[in-house]
Design a protein around this motif. Structure first.
Motif, PDB file in Angstrom:
ATOM      1  N   TYR A  82       0.790  -1.225   0.000  1.00  0.00           N
ATOM      2  CA  TYR A  82       0.000   0.000   0.000  1.00  0.00           C
ATOM      3  C   TYR A  82       0.826   1.282   0.000  1.00  0.00           C
ATOM      4  O   TYR A  82       0.268   2.371  -0.114  1.00  0.00           O
ATOM      5  N   GLU A  83       2.149   1.201   0.132  1.00  0.00           N
ATOM      6  CA  GLU A  83       2.956   2.412   0.320  1.00  0.00           C
ATOM      7  C   GLU A  83       4.194   2.429  -0.564  1.00  0.00           C
ATOM      8  O   GLU A  83       4.716   1.376  -0.950  1.00  0.00           O
ATOM      9  N   THR A  84       4.666   3.644  -0.862  1.00  0.00           N
ATOM     10  CA  THR A  84       5.898   3.853  -1.620  1.00  0.00           C
ATOM     11  C   THR A  84       6.799   4.790  -0.826  1.00  0.00           C
ATOM     12  O   THR A  84       6.342   5.822  -0.327  1.00  0.00           O
ATOM     13  N   LEU A  85       8.061   4.425  -0.709  1.00  0.00           N
ATOM     14  CA  LEU A  85       9.006   5.187   0.103  1.00  0.00           C
ATOM     15  C   LEU A  85      10.182   5.647  -0.754  1.00  0.00           C
ATOM     16  O   LEU A  85      10.829   4.845  -1.432  1.00  0.00           O
ATOM     17  N   ILE A 132      20.782  19.239  -1.834  1.00  0.00           N
ATOM     18  CA  ILE A 132      19.506  18.683  -1.365  1.00  0.00           C
ATOM     19  C   ILE A 132      19.653  17.188  -1.153  1.00  0.00           C
ATOM     20  O   ILE A 132      19.997  16.443  -2.086  1.00  0.00           O
ATOM     21  N   ARG A 133      19.376  16.741   0.063  1.00  0.00           N
ATOM     22  CA  ARG A 133      19.406  15.309   0.367  1.00  0.00           C
ATOM     23  C   ARG A 133      18.173  14.938   1.181  1.00  0.00           C
ATOM     24  O   ARG A 133      17.870  15.591   2.178  1.00  0.00           O
ATOM     25  N   LEU A 134      17.499  13.910   0.744  1.00  0.00           N
ATOM     26  CA  LEU A 134      16.315  13.413   1.434  1.00  0.00           C
ATOM     27  C   LEU A 134      16.473  11.930   1.711  1.00  0.00           C
ATOM     28  O   LEU A 134      17.039  11.190   0.896  1.00  0.00           O
ATOM     29  N   GLU A 135      15.930  11.499   2.847  1.00  0.00           N
ATOM     30  CA  GLU A 135      15.962  10.080   3.183  1.00  0.00           C
ATOM     31  C   GLU A 135      14.631   9.650   3.780  1.00  0.00           C
ATOM     32  O   GLU A 135      14.030  10.373   4.577  1.00  0.00           O
ATOM     33  N   ASN A 136      14.165   8.471   3.344  1.00  0.00           N
ATOM     34  CA  ASN A 136      12.977   7.815   3.903  1.00  0.00           C
ATOM     35  C   ASN A 136      11.743   8.727   3.965  1.00  0.00           C
ATOM     36  O   ASN A 136      11.171   8.961   5.030  1.00  0.00           O
ATOM     37  N   VAL A 137      11.352   9.208   2.778  1.00  0.00           N
ATOM     38  CA  VAL A 137      10.166  10.068   2.674  1.00  0.00           C
ATOM     39  C   VAL A 137       9.013   9.270   2.054  1.00  0.00           C
ATOM     40  O   VAL A 137       9.123   8.816   0.911  1.00  0.00           O
ATOM     41  N   PRO A 138       7.907   9.084   2.774  1.00  0.00           N
ATOM     42  CA  PRO A 138       6.740   8.413   2.169  1.00  0.00           C
ATOM     43  C   PRO A 138       6.159   9.288   1.060  1.00  0.00           C
ATOM     44  O   PRO A 138       6.059  10.503   1.206  1.00  0.00           O
ATOM     45  N   LEU A 168       5.748  15.977  -0.764  1.00  0.00           N
ATOM     46  CA  LEU A 168       5.823  14.643  -1.378  1.00  0.00           C
ATOM     47  C   LEU A 168       4.827  13.681  -0.738  1.00  0.00           C
ATOM     48  O   LEU A 168       4.203  12.857  -1.419  1.00  0.00           O
ATOM     49  N   GLN A 169       4.672  13.802   0.562  1.00  0.00           N
ATOM     50  CA  GLN A 169       3.753  12.931   1.289  1.00  0.00           C
ATOM     51  C   GLN A 169       2.293  13.287   1.020  1.00  0.00           C
ATOM     52  O   GLN A 169       1.418  12.423   1.000  1.00  0.00           O
ATOM     53  N   ASN A 170       2.028  14.573   0.779  1.00  0.00           N
ATOM     54  CA  ASN A 170       0.649  15.040   0.611  1.00  0.00           C
ATOM     55  C   ASN A 170       0.152  15.003  -0.838  1.00  0.00           C
ATOM     56  O   ASN A 170      -1.025  15.267  -1.088  1.00  0.00           O
ATOM     57  N   THR A 171       1.018  14.672  -1.778  1.00  0.00           N
ATOM     58  CA  THR A 171       0.627  14.679  -3.195  1.00  0.00           C
ATOM     59  C   THR A 171      -0.418  13.605  -3.481  1.00  0.00           C
ATOM     60  O   THR A 171      -0.272  12.448  -3.070  1.00  0.00           O
ATOM     61  N   ARG A 172      -1.457  14.003  -4.191  1.00  0.00           N
ATOM     62  CA  ARG A 172      -2.498  13.071  -4.637  1.00  0.00           C
ATOM     63  C   ARG A 172      -2.743  13.302  -6.122  1.00  0.00           C
ATOM     64  O   ARG A 172      -2.676  14.413  -6.607  1.00  0.00           O
ATOM     65  N   TRP A 173      -3.043  12.213  -6.835  1.00  0.00           N
ATOM     66  CA  TRP A 173      -3.339  12.326  -8.255  1.00  0.00           C
ATOM     67  C   TRP A 173      -4.313  11.222  -8.617  1.00  0.00           C
ATOM     68  O   TRP A 173      -3.967  10.047  -8.645  1.00  0.00           O
TER      69      TRP A 173
END
Length: 409
Positions: A222-225, A234-240, A274-279
């Motif tokens: 059910y999830e993508t990380l 810019i560095r990001l880690e473990n963002v749903p 990124l977490q709040n994006t819906r399409w």
């Protein structure tokens, strides 16, 4: 009057050219827009990349416009301000006001949609607008948005009648959105997009996935990380991510990179966006028990990817499928056969929908052991098993409409 009603039943001989939309936009004084534009092209992933990009910009406090193609349920979905679709009465006003312009310059339906977007975003005083390419790039009406950043997700097989039967020709067409001196973000270094970009573009403008920015992630049922992203500082880690699927990791990375060409992102806001994006209609899980997934994949490559990911992370789902008459839906059926030995078929209400008996005949030829015909898209909601609705955005739209009716009742 909606724009769709204005064009209904009219067969326009579409000649690829920018002349019509350029003259119309100049007539309205829109050749120099008072807002910044970001344009997204490619075969697959355009809509999702736009969705991530728009949310990133909005999360940072910018007033956004977003031009979407096509719509799922209601035509007003095509024009959005801060994610909210245009009110129907406002659309009626724009159609009434601009109808003489559509006719004067003999605009196609998509060109008329684009002209409305240009005017609407100006009137709403947006800071930045995200434009999704309709088809190809070189002759696409959205080019008149004069983007400050362009994105090309990938080049696969689509619209071969217009864009060419070989992948190199299609790459050239899609690269037509490039503007010298402005960033062009490419999804990968994959042939032939990157090699053609090196031939046709200034390499100082190129920002390429796997060369300049990097990302990887993982998917569960059910999830993508997004496990890692890096570009410049810019560095990001473990963002749903708010959208499901392995390909959304790449789409999100493109959006981060493109948006960061326009603004200096705050990492906390970036993660929230990124977490709040819906399409809607893109691997959208609308029910879990039993599982009901809606996906607008409608070309062979996108359906192939969906089948691969569904088999890996969701197990066996029975497809509900349809096709459009001019699309290459037959090859898609072969991949859906890998997903299940059973298939539901439905003919959509749209005039381009393939005949149900033609769908049934080919499904049997492909080797489906059970081929079940639905009388309408509404019947999908009565199926008590894990299913995925796929093959056409129009089909997804009809199922969404049916869901809406159920919620109201």
């Amino acid at each position: 009057m909606l724009l769709y009603h204005l064009y209904r039943g009219k067969d326009y001989h579409i000649v690829p050219t920018l002349e019509r939309i350029q003259k119309a936009s100049q007539f309205l004084g829109l050749e120099r827009l008072p807002y910044t534009s970001l344009q997204v092209g490619g075969t697959n992933g355009k809509g999702s990349t736009c969705a991530f990009s728009e949310m990133i910009l909005r999360q940072h406090g910018y007033k956004t416009g977003w031009f979407v193609s096509p719509h799922l349920v209601e035509e007003e979905e095509r024009w959005r301000i801060n994610g909210e679709k245009m009110p129907p009465q406002v659309l009626e006003e724009y159609v009434r006001e601009l109808k003489p312009i559509f006719e004067k310059f003999e605009l196609t339906y998509f060109e008329a949609c684009t002209l409305i977007a240009l005017e609407y975003f100006k009137d709403q005083k947006v800071d930045v607008a995200v434009f999704e390419v309709g088809m190809g790039g070189r002759w696409d009406a959205t080019r008149v948005c004069n983007p400050s950043v362009c994105v090309i997700t990938n080049v696969e097989r689509d619209h071969t009648k217009w864009l060419g039967r070989d992948v190199e020709s299609r790459a050239v067409e899609k690269l037509g959105i490039y503007r010298k001196g402005f960033p062009l973000v490419l999804g990968s270094m994959k042939f032939p997009l990157y090699s053609k970009a090196l031939d046709l573009c200034d390499d100082r403008d190129l920002i390429v996935g796997g060369i300049d920015f990097f990302s990887y992630g993982r998917v569960s049922r059910y999830e993508t990380l997004l496990e890692y992203y890096e570009w410049k500082d810019i560095r990001l880690e473990n963002v749903p991510l708010g959208l499901w699927g392995k390909w959304q990791i790449g789409n999100a990375s493109l959006a981060i990179t493109a948006a960061s060409c326009l603004i200096k992102p705050d990492l906390k806001m970036l993660k929230q966006a990124l977490q709040n994006t819906r399409w809607e209609g893109r691997m959208e899980i609308v029910r879990r028990e039993p599982l009901l997934v809606l996906d607008g994949a409608h070309n062979t490559d996108s359906i192939k990817k969906v089948v691969r990911e569904v088999k890996r992370y969701m197990g066996s789902l029975t497809p509900v499928f349809t096709g459009l008459k001019e699309k290459e839906w037959r090859e898609s059926m072969h991949f859906l056969r890998e997903l299940s030995h059973r298939i539901y078929l439905v003919q959509i209400k749209h005039h381009r929908g393939e005949d149900l008996l033609e769908l049934e005949s080919y499904a049997k030829k492909v080797g489906f052991e059970e081929v079940m015909l639905l009388s309408s898209s509404e019947d999908v909601l009565c199926l008590e098993e894990d299913i995925i609705v796929i093959g056409s955005l129009y089909l997804v739209g009809e199922v969404k409409q049916a869901l809406k009716k159920v919620k109201k009742s």
